[in-house]
Each structure stands twice: as structure tokens, then as C-alpha cells.
Design an enzyme around this catalytic site. Structure first.
Site, PDB file in Angstrom:
ATOM      1  N   PRO A 154      48.385  72.144  15.652  1.00  0.00           N
ATOM      2  CA  PRO A 154      47.554  73.359  15.668  1.00  0.00           C
ATOM      3  C   PRO A 154      46.084  73.094  15.980  1.00  0.00           C
ATOM      4  O   PRO A 154      45.491  73.799  16.805  1.00  0.00           O
ATOM      5  CB  PRO A 154      47.749  73.919  14.251  1.00  0.00           C
ATOM      6  CG  PRO A 154      49.117  73.441  13.844  1.00  0.00           C
ATOM      7  CD  PRO A 154      49.228  72.068  14.452  1.00  0.00           C
TER       8      PRO A 154
ATOM      9  N   LYS B  66      39.885  75.682  27.547  1.00  0.00           N
ATOM     10  CA  LYS B  66      41.031  76.345  26.915  1.00  0.00           C
ATOM     11  C   LYS B  66      40.556  77.417  25.926  1.00  0.00           C
ATOM     12  O   LYS B  66      41.091  78.537  25.889  1.00  0.00           O
ATOM     13  CB  LYS B  66      41.896  75.301  26.196  1.00  0.00           C
ATOM     14  CG  LYS B  66      43.023  75.877  25.364  1.00  0.00           C
ATOM     15  CD  LYS B  66      44.071  76.564  26.217  1.00  0.00           C
ATOM     16  CE  LYS B  66      45.048  77.345  25.352  1.00  0.00           C
ATOM     17  NZ  LYS B  66      46.062  78.030  26.154  1.00  0.00           N
TER      18      LYS B  66
ATOM     19  N   LYS C 283      41.939  80.782  15.825  1.00  0.00           N
ATOM     20  CA  LYS C 283      41.291  79.468  15.916  1.00  0.00           C
ATOM     21  C   LYS C 283      40.597  79.291  17.269  1.00  0.00           C
ATOM     22  O   LYS C 283      39.453  78.864  17.347  1.00  0.00           O
ATOM     23  CB  LYS C 283      42.361  78.392  15.691  1.00  0.00           C
ATOM     24  CG  LYS C 283      41.947  76.970  15.907  1.00  0.00           C
ATOM     25  CD  LYS C 283      42.569  76.287  17.122  1.00  0.00           C
ATOM     26  CE  LYS C 283      43.980  76.585  17.451  1.00  0.00           C
ATOM     27  NZ  LYS C 283      44.504  75.957  18.640  1.00  0.00           N
TER      28      LYS C 283
HETATM   29  P1  NDP Z   1      53.297  75.753  15.901  1.00  0.00           P
HETATM   30  O1  NDP Z   1      52.599  76.296  14.731  1.00  0.00           O
HETATM   31  O2  NDP Z   1      54.554  76.385  16.386  1.00  0.00           O
HETATM   32  O3  NDP Z   1      53.682  74.191  15.667  1.00  0.00           O
HETATM   33  C1  NDP Z   1      52.744  73.310  15.119  1.00  0.00           C
HETATM   34  C2  NDP Z   1      53.297  71.904  15.101  1.00  0.00           C
HETATM   35  O4  NDP Z   1      52.328  71.047  14.506  1.00  0.00           O
HETATM   36  C3  NDP Z   1      54.580  71.762  14.254  1.00  0.00           C
HETATM   37  O5  NDP Z   1      55.343  70.713  14.798  1.00  0.00           O
HETATM   38  C4  NDP Z   1      54.002  71.370  12.896  1.00  0.00           C
HETATM   39  O6  NDP Z   1      54.910  70.631  12.102  1.00  0.00           O
HETATM   40  C5  NDP Z   1      52.865  70.480  13.314  1.00  0.00           C
HETATM   41  N1  NDP Z   1      51.793  70.391  12.326  1.00  0.00           N
HETATM   42  C6  NDP Z   1      51.076  71.430  11.812  1.00  0.00           C
HETATM   43  N2  NDP Z   1      50.121  70.954  10.983  1.00  0.00           N
HETATM   44  C7  NDP Z   1      50.259  69.594  10.970  1.00  0.00           C
HETATM   45  C8  NDP Z   1      49.578  68.549  10.306  1.00  0.00           C
HETATM   46  N3  NDP Z   1      48.536  68.800   9.495  1.00  0.00           N
HETATM   47  N4  NDP Z   1      49.999  67.284  10.504  1.00  0.00           N
HETATM   48  C9  NDP Z   1      51.047  67.022  11.321  1.00  0.00           C
HETATM   49  N5  NDP Z   1      51.738  67.973  11.979  1.00  0.00           N
HETATM   50  C10 NDP Z   1      51.331  69.248  11.815  1.00  0.00           C
HETATM   51  O7  NDP Z   1      52.201  75.660  17.055  1.00  0.00           O
HETATM   52  P2  NDP Z   1      52.431  75.724  18.638  1.00  0.00           P
HETATM   53  O8  NDP Z   1      53.454  74.728  19.032  1.00  0.00           O
HETATM   54  O9  NDP Z   1      52.552  77.124  19.070  1.00  0.00           O
HETATM   55  O10 NDP Z   1      50.968  75.247  19.133  1.00  0.00           O
HETATM   56  C11 NDP Z   1      50.568  73.881  19.169  1.00  0.00           C
HETATM   57  C12 NDP Z   1      49.242  73.828  19.909  1.00  0.00           C
HETATM   58  O11 NDP Z   1      49.437  74.319  21.238  1.00  0.00           O
HETATM   59  C13 NDP Z   1      48.151  74.703  19.255  1.00  0.00           C
HETATM   60  O12 NDP Z   1      46.903  74.067  19.370  1.00  0.00           O
HETATM   61  C14 NDP Z   1      48.202  75.968  20.096  1.00  0.00           C
HETATM   62  O13 NDP Z   1      46.962  76.656  20.066  1.00  0.00           O
HETATM   63  C15 NDP Z   1      48.549  75.413  21.465  1.00  0.00           C
HETATM   64  N6  NDP Z   1      49.203  76.351  22.375  1.00  0.00           N
HETATM   65  C16 NDP Z   1      50.306  77.093  22.001  1.00  0.00           C
HETATM   66  C17 NDP Z   1      50.880  77.981  22.889  1.00  0.00           C
HETATM   67  C18 NDP Z   1      52.067  78.815  22.535  1.00  0.00           C
HETATM   68  O14 NDP Z   1      52.455  79.687  23.344  1.00  0.00           O
HETATM   69  N7  NDP Z   1      52.716  78.631  21.389  1.00  0.00           N
HETATM   70  C19 NDP Z   1      50.336  78.169  24.249  1.00  0.00           C
HETATM   71  C20 NDP Z   1      49.255  77.278  24.570  1.00  0.00           C
HETATM   72  C21 NDP Z   1      48.699  76.442  23.662  1.00  0.00           C
HETATM   73  P3  NDP Z   1      55.987  71.343  11.140  1.00  0.00           P
HETATM   74  O15 NDP Z   1      57.232  71.466  11.956  1.00  0.00           O
HETATM   75  O16 NDP Z   1      56.101  70.415  10.003  1.00  0.00           O
HETATM   76  O17 NDP Z   1      55.401  72.689  10.736  1.00  0.00           O
END
Ligand code: NDP
Length: 295
Positions: A66, A171, A240
Site C-alpha cells: 500500500p 503517479k 493516500k
Molecule cells: P491491496 O490492499 O489489495 O494489497 C496490499 C498488499 O500489501 C497485500 O498483499 C497485503 O498483504 C500487503 N501489505 C499491506 N500492508 C503490509 C505491510 N505493512 N507489510 C507487508 N505487506 C503488507 O492493495 P493493491 O494491490 O490494490 O495496491 C498495491 C499498490 O498498488 C498500492 O500502492 C496501490 O495504490 C497501487 N495501485 C493499485 C491499483 C489497483 O487497481 N488496485 C492500481 C494502481 C496502483 P495481506 O495479504 O497480508 O493483506
């Protein structure tokens, strides 16, 4: 080129799957281990027990979490990334991060001879599944060329934007525009609904006229008029992103009242709708305030 991927969330998972499907050797790690175990079993990837274990033997480590502080939190400790990464390897952070934290991470890695690129993506979950993401990269251009085979598996457009932090800044500002467009089309359509113009009629005209945007052309018709509100990109993450963009503008002393107020509005929407809500659900706050639905 052995790759490690950390963060199998909504967008990270399909990105990692593109790497596996391209036949690149892949190790995966996820905070909630069962998700990584399922992914590894489905794709034949190696399952790592910790960030440090994931980085063992990897020439490229990709993170997609995130926030930048989340990435920084994986560096340290006995099982942290730094325990597994070696001189000459590269951390490619696909998180939509913040420039200041990315620069700090880059400096810490550089002290150990490890390279860093901030490489956030756009194009959503569908773009990740189809391998059509845009990847905006900050950092050394030669390092980017070296890791390009990994980025090519999920990206159709890979753009070198400048020094470390440049990808993050671009971004955040792109997503700030998304937030402005969502909020403004919601205000426009609730205003018109109150004035006696049905949202579908209003969109028919706006989408053939100069007021149109991706929000008016795609998000509102597909997700709001239908009341489907699919959860693809969390409101918490857009909150964010616009917060980062507003902070970058303030840091550079750019007068930016629209960015600042939109950041405040999305913070309110995130607070009211919670962490699980999708970004397009911000529209619900505008509807609530106006006392009318965009339907
Ligand atoms: P999600 O909330 O779906 O997934 C977050 C991931 O990060 C999960 O694998 C989670 O693990 C892990 N995570 C969260 N906190 C921690 C931590 N403190 N330590 C280790 N692992 C952690 O987010 P997205 O996949 O949607 O987004 C990821 C990034 O990509 C973000 O920065 C977002 O802004 C960006 N993004 C997303 C888009 C989208 O369409 N979804 C498009 C473009 C960019 P766990 O499984 O344990 O929760």
C-alpha cells in the site's frame, strides 16, 4: 533473471502471475502467508517464508504494497529484505509510494551497493491481468534497462520519468486528477439531478462534450449508474495518493487549492466509508450530502 515478488494484493497478484506465466523464475512472499502459498501452488513459484528468504538468490526484487513506509518496514530485522539482498541486485518498488520515503530507501540500499527504482503502475487490475499496465519509473536509466524484461511481463508502456521519486510524484498527481474527476462529476450529476436532468441524459451530453473524463465516460456509467460499485482499487489507497500529491505541491510551494481541498474531501470519504470501500464509492458521500442518488 531470478525475480522475487512481495505483496500479492489486488494488483500485485496479477502482476506476479504475469511474471510466472512469462516463464521467469519467481519466488513469492505475502504478509498473509496463505495467499502466497495458494499463488505458489497455482503457478509453480517458490514460496518464501520471509522477505529475506524471498530475496535470497534474486537479482530483481519487486514490491507492491500500500505505502512506501510499508516497503521500508520490510527492509530490517533478521528476516528483512536487507538480510537477503546482495550487492548489484535491484529493488523495484511498484507501490504507489511517496518520493521522500523512496529517496530514503534508495539511499539506504545504495550504501550496500543495491539499486532502487520507484516504479508505480497505472491501468488497474484489468491492465495487470492483460499485461497492459503503464509503468512510471524513477531512478537510474541503465538500471531500468537491466530490469526491463521483468517490467515487460506486466507493462505495455514503460516510461523513465527522472530521478528516484519521479515515478511516485507522477503517479500521485495522476491519481489526484482521478480523484478530482470523480468528485467533480459526482457534484455535476447530483446538481443536474436536482435541476431535473436525469444522470443518464446528462452523461449522454457531457460525454459528447468538453466536460467529459474517464470518470464520466467509464466509471460512472459502469459502476455508479448500475449501483455495482465493484471493489478493484480501495478508496483508502486513492486517499493516500491524493494526500501525497497535495503534500508534494505544498513542499514545492505550488498554490494548489483544488488539490488541497480534494485531499480533504477524500480523507472525509475514507473516514466515513472505511478501509474496504472502493475509490468510486466516494460518490456516495456527494450523493448523501445532496440527498439524491446518481441512478
Ligand atoms: P491491496 O490492499 O489489495 O494489497 C496490499 C498488499 O500489501 C497485500 O498483499 C497485503 O498483504 C500487503 N501489505 C499491506 N500492508 C503490509 C505491510 N505493512 N507489510 C507487508 N505487506 C503488507 O492493495 P493493491 O494491490 O490494490 O495496491 C498495491 C499498490 O498498488 C498500492 O500502492 C496501490 O495504490 C497501487 N495501485 C493499485 C491499483 C489497483 O487497481 N488496485 C492500481 C494502481 C496502483 P495481506 O495479504 O497480508 O493483506
Amino acid at each position: 533473471m531470478h525475480t522475487a515478488f512481495l505483496g500479492l494484493g489486488a494488483i500485485g497478484r496479477p502482476m506476479a502471475k504475469r511474471i510466472a506465466d512469462a516463464g521467469l523464475s519467481l519466488t513469492v512472499w505475502n504478509r498473509t502467508a496463505v495467499r502466497a502459498a495458494e499463488f505458489a501452488a497455482a503457478t509453480g513459484s517458490r514460496l518464501a517464508s520471509s522477505p529475506g528468504d524471498a530475496a535470497e538468490g534474486a537479482t530483481v526484487v519487486v514490491t507492491c504494497l500500500p505505502t512506501s513506509p510499508d516497503v521500508e518496514s520490510l527492509l530490517d530485522g533478521d528476516d528483512g529484505l536487507l538480510s537477503g539482498m546482495t550487492t548489484g541486485t535491484t529493488l523495484v518498488d511498484c507501490t504507489s509510494g511517496d518520493p521522500a520515503t523512496s529517496r530514503r530507501i534508495a539511499d539506504r540500499l545504495a550504501a550496500r551497493g543495491i539499486r532502487f527504482l520507484d516504479a508505480p503502475v497505472s491501468g488497474g487490475v484489468t491492465g495487470a491481468i492483460n499485461g497492459t499496465l503503464t509503468v512510471m519509473v524513477g531512478g537510474d536509466a541503465t538500471t531500468l534497462d537491466e530490469v526491463r524484461p521483468v517490467l515487460d511481463t506486466f507493462g505495455a508502456k514503460i516510461v523513465h520519468c527522472g530521478d528516484v521519486g519521479a515515478g511516485d510524484a507522477l503517479k500521485a498527481v495522476n491519481n489526484a486528477l482521478l480523484a478530482v474527476h470523480i468528485w467533480s462529476i459526482a457534484e455535476a450529476l447530483t446538481t443536474l439531478a436536482k435541476a431535473g436532468v436525469a444522470p443518464a441524459v446528462a452523461l449522454e451530453v457531457i460525454n459528447a462534450s468538453s466536460g467529459r473524463s474517464n470518470a464520466s465516460m467509464n466509471l460512472i456509467p459502469e459502476r455508479v449508474l448500475t449501483r455495482a460499485f465493484p471493489r478493484t482499487f480501495r478508496l483508502a489507497l486513492l486517499d493516500k495518493d491524493i494526500g501525497i500529491a497535495a503534500a508534494v505541491a505544498r513542499q514545492h510551494k505550488v498554490p494548489s487549492p483544488v488539490l488541497q481541498v480534494t485531499a480533504d474531501l477524500f480523507a472525509v470519504a475514507h473516514g466515513e466509508l472505511g478501509d474496504a470501500a472502493d475509490h468510486v464509492e466516494a460518490v456516495r458521500i456527494v450523493e448523501r450530502w445532496a440527498g439524491v442518488e446518481i441512478a
